[in-house]
Design a protein around this motif. Structure first.
Motif, short mmCIF file in Angstrom:
data_model
loop_
_atom_site.label_atom_id
_atom_site.label_comp_id
_atom_site.label_asym_id
_atom_site.label_seq_id
_atom_site.Cartn_x
_atom_site.Cartn_y
_atom_site.Cartn_z
N LYS A 7 34.66 84.82 -37.55
CA LYS A 7 35.22 83.72 -36.70
C LYS A 7 34.51 82.99 -36.22
N ALA A 8 34.75 81.64 -35.93
CA ALA A 8 33.99 80.58 -35.35
C ALA A 8 33.34 81.29 -33.69
N THR A 9 32.74 81.27 -33.72
CA THR A 9 32.35 81.54 -32.42
C THR A 9 32.50 80.25 -31.52
N THR A 28 41.03 72.07 -37.78
CA THR A 28 40.98 73.06 -37.26
C THR A 28 39.40 74.16 -37.67
N ASP A 29 39.56 74.94 -36.54
CA ASP A 29 38.98 75.79 -36.78
C ASP A 29 37.97 76.64 -37.76
N HIS A 30 38.42 77.31 -38.76
CA HIS A 30 38.16 77.87 -39.82
C HIS A 30 39.14 77.00 -41.14
N MET A 31 38.41 77.74 -42.25
CA MET A 31 38.60 77.72 -43.48
C MET A 31 39.19 78.44 -44.72
N VAL A 48 35.85 81.03 -43.13
CA VAL A 48 35.01 81.36 -42.15
C VAL A 48 35.03 79.56 -41.11
N PRO A 49 34.27 80.09 -40.18
CA PRO A 49 34.25 78.59 -39.71
C PRO A 49 33.97 77.19 -40.27
N PHE A 50 35.04 76.60 -40.54
CA PHE A 50 35.00 75.25 -41.04
C PHE A 50 33.83 74.52 -40.61
N GLN A 51 33.54 74.23 -42.04
CA GLN A 51 31.77 73.68 -42.06
C GLN A 51 31.43 72.45 -43.52
N ASP A 52 30.66 72.08 -43.79
CA ASP A 52 30.20 71.42 -45.19
C ASP A 52 30.45 72.06 -45.75
N ILE A 53 29.81 71.56 -47.16
CA ILE A 53 29.56 72.57 -48.12
C ILE A 53 28.98 71.82 -49.14
N THR A 54 27.69 73.10 -49.59
CA THR A 54 26.51 72.29 -50.10
C THR A 54 27.02 72.48 -51.78
N ALA A 117 46.58 83.87 -44.12
CA ALA A 117 45.85 84.34 -43.51
C ALA A 117 45.06 82.86 -42.53
N VAL A 118 44.95 82.20 -43.35
CA VAL A 118 44.29 80.83 -42.71
C VAL A 118 45.22 80.58 -41.56
N VAL A 119 46.21 80.04 -42.00
CA VAL A 119 47.16 79.70 -41.03
C VAL A 119 47.65 80.79 -39.80
N ASP A 120 47.60 82.09 -40.46
CA ASP A 120 47.75 82.83 -38.90
C ASP A 120 46.24 82.84 -37.62
N ILE A 121 45.38 82.75 -38.56
CA ILE A 121 44.59 82.62 -38.09
C ILE A 121 44.13 80.92 -37.36
N ASP A 122 44.77 80.20 -37.18
CA ASP A 122 44.52 79.06 -36.33
C ASP A 122 45.75 78.75 -36.55
#
Ligand code: PLP
Ligand code: COI
Length: 354
Positions: A7-9, A28-31, A48-54, A117-122
């Motif tokens: 979860k995103a902190t 949103t907060d997650h992906m 995981v928290p929404f973030q850039d990917i490398t 699952a991802v819709v549930d969390i956000d």
């Protein structure tokens, strides 16, 4: 499928009630993320928290466009429920696209479970105002760092979420559509039926031309004879001519829209004569001249039911229903959005509630 959750902190600030959301601008907060490795299959499903990917700059997706995407929405239902509309259809279409692009298949249940699952969390991000929803964008990219032209052996499947308003700034006001006579989008045997970025890259040049002339989107003609109607940039197209509902048949070069499929079912249930067939641009011009082109609308997840008030083809500008929304277009909009929101009976069991 087991999904690990991190979860995103720090949570982001959500859009304020009534704030104009636009389309696809806020995330949103997650992906959801899942990897594929040849010999191992899909693995490491996680939120995981929404973030850039490398990625390596040599990743195949950057060079040869081996990628796919989907689009669906979550709507806010009663008692803090989230409502999805026919997500199994998006899962099946994903696999049809994947097949064409040599991307490995994803089990339908895993695709739907990942979305849930991802819709549930956000779920708190699902906006409430009329005409808004949480747009869901699943996509897959080829990640091998290799410059040879071949299917990748590794992939990432990601789902991001975006609270969104209407796709067209004009909302339910009929849009003007440019029938493209110079460029083509797809041909039979190509990738037209697949939801892959290359089809949209191929559409940009004509779209810019149409926008410059004050039209919202492009209506494509077939790539061989340039005579038959195909689809619009981000939606399928329907006409009501002399009481009949017409739409181009699925011919391999247009996207088999889920909204299209739903509209066909509703129109048939309501007793309309419905034809899925080739429709020439000449037939449209003729019908408009004879006063028989009664309505025209586009169908799509982002666009919902989008009335078309004006069609341009070379020197012809066809006005439809005085550029006002037609009776059947309005009824379809009300029925589809009513089912999506859980406000009217869902006789076909199209909604999935989380
Ligand atoms: N055609 C194209 C080219 C699209 O991008 C879309 C949107 O997804 C559609 C049609 C409509 O498909 P659907 O109703 O499944 O969203
Ligand atoms: C959708 O309607 O979900 C789409 O994918 C259209 C998109 C190209 C904006």
């Amino acid at each position: 499928m087991e999904i690990k959750i991190e979860k995103a902190t720090v949570l982001k600030e959500k859009p304020k009630k009534g704030e104009a959301l636009g389309f696809g601008k806020i995330f949103t907060d997650h992906m959801f993320v899942m990897d594929y490795t040849e010999g191992k299959g899909w693995h490491d499903a996680r939120i995981v928290p929404f973030q850039d990917i490398t990625l390596s700059p040599a990743s195949m997706v950057f060079h040869y466009g081996q990628e796919m995407f989907e689009g669906l929405k979550a709507y806010r239902g009663e008692n803090n429920t989230a409502r999805l509309f026919r997500p199994d259809m998006n899962a099946k279409r994903t696999n049809d696209t994947n097949d064409r692009l040599c991307i490995p298949q994803i089990p339908v249940e895993d695709f739907v479970d990942a979305v849930k699952a991802v819709v549930d969390i956000d779920r708190d991000w699902i906006p409430e105002e009329e005409g808004t929803s949480l747009y869901i964008r699943p996509f897959i990219i080829a990640t091998d760092a290799f410059l040879g032209v071949a299917p990748s052996k590794t992939y990432k499947f990601i789902i991001i979420l975006s609270p969104s308003g209407a796709y067209y700034a004009s909302g339910l006001k009929p849009v003007g559509i440019w029938i493209e006579d110079e460029y083509v989008r797809a041909v039979k045997g190509g990738m037209g039926f697949a939801k892959t970025g290359g089809n949209y890259a191929a559409s940009l040049k004509a779209q810019v031309k149409a926008h410059d002339d004050g039209y919202s989107q492009v209506l494509w003609l077939d790539g061989v004879e340039r005579k038959y109607i195909e689809e619009v940039g981000a939606m399928n197209i329907f006409f009501k001519i002399d009481g009949k509902v017409l739409t181009p048949a699925l011919n391999g070069s247009i996207l088999p829209g889920i909204t299209r499929n739903s509209v066909l079912k509703l129109c048939r249930d309501w007793g309309y004569e419905v034809e899925e067939r080739k429709i020439s641009v000449d037939e449209l011009i003729e019908a408009q001249k004879n006063g028989k082109l009664e309505e025209c609308w586009g169908t799509g997840t982002a666009a919902v039911i989008s009335p078309v008030g004006k069609l341009r083809y070379v020197d012809d500008v066809m006005l439809i229903n005085n550029e006002e929304i037609g009776e059947l277009s309005k009824k379809l909009y009300d029925t589809i959005t009513g089912i999506q929101l859980g406000k009217i009976e869902d006789e076909n069991n199209w909604s999935v509630i989380i």
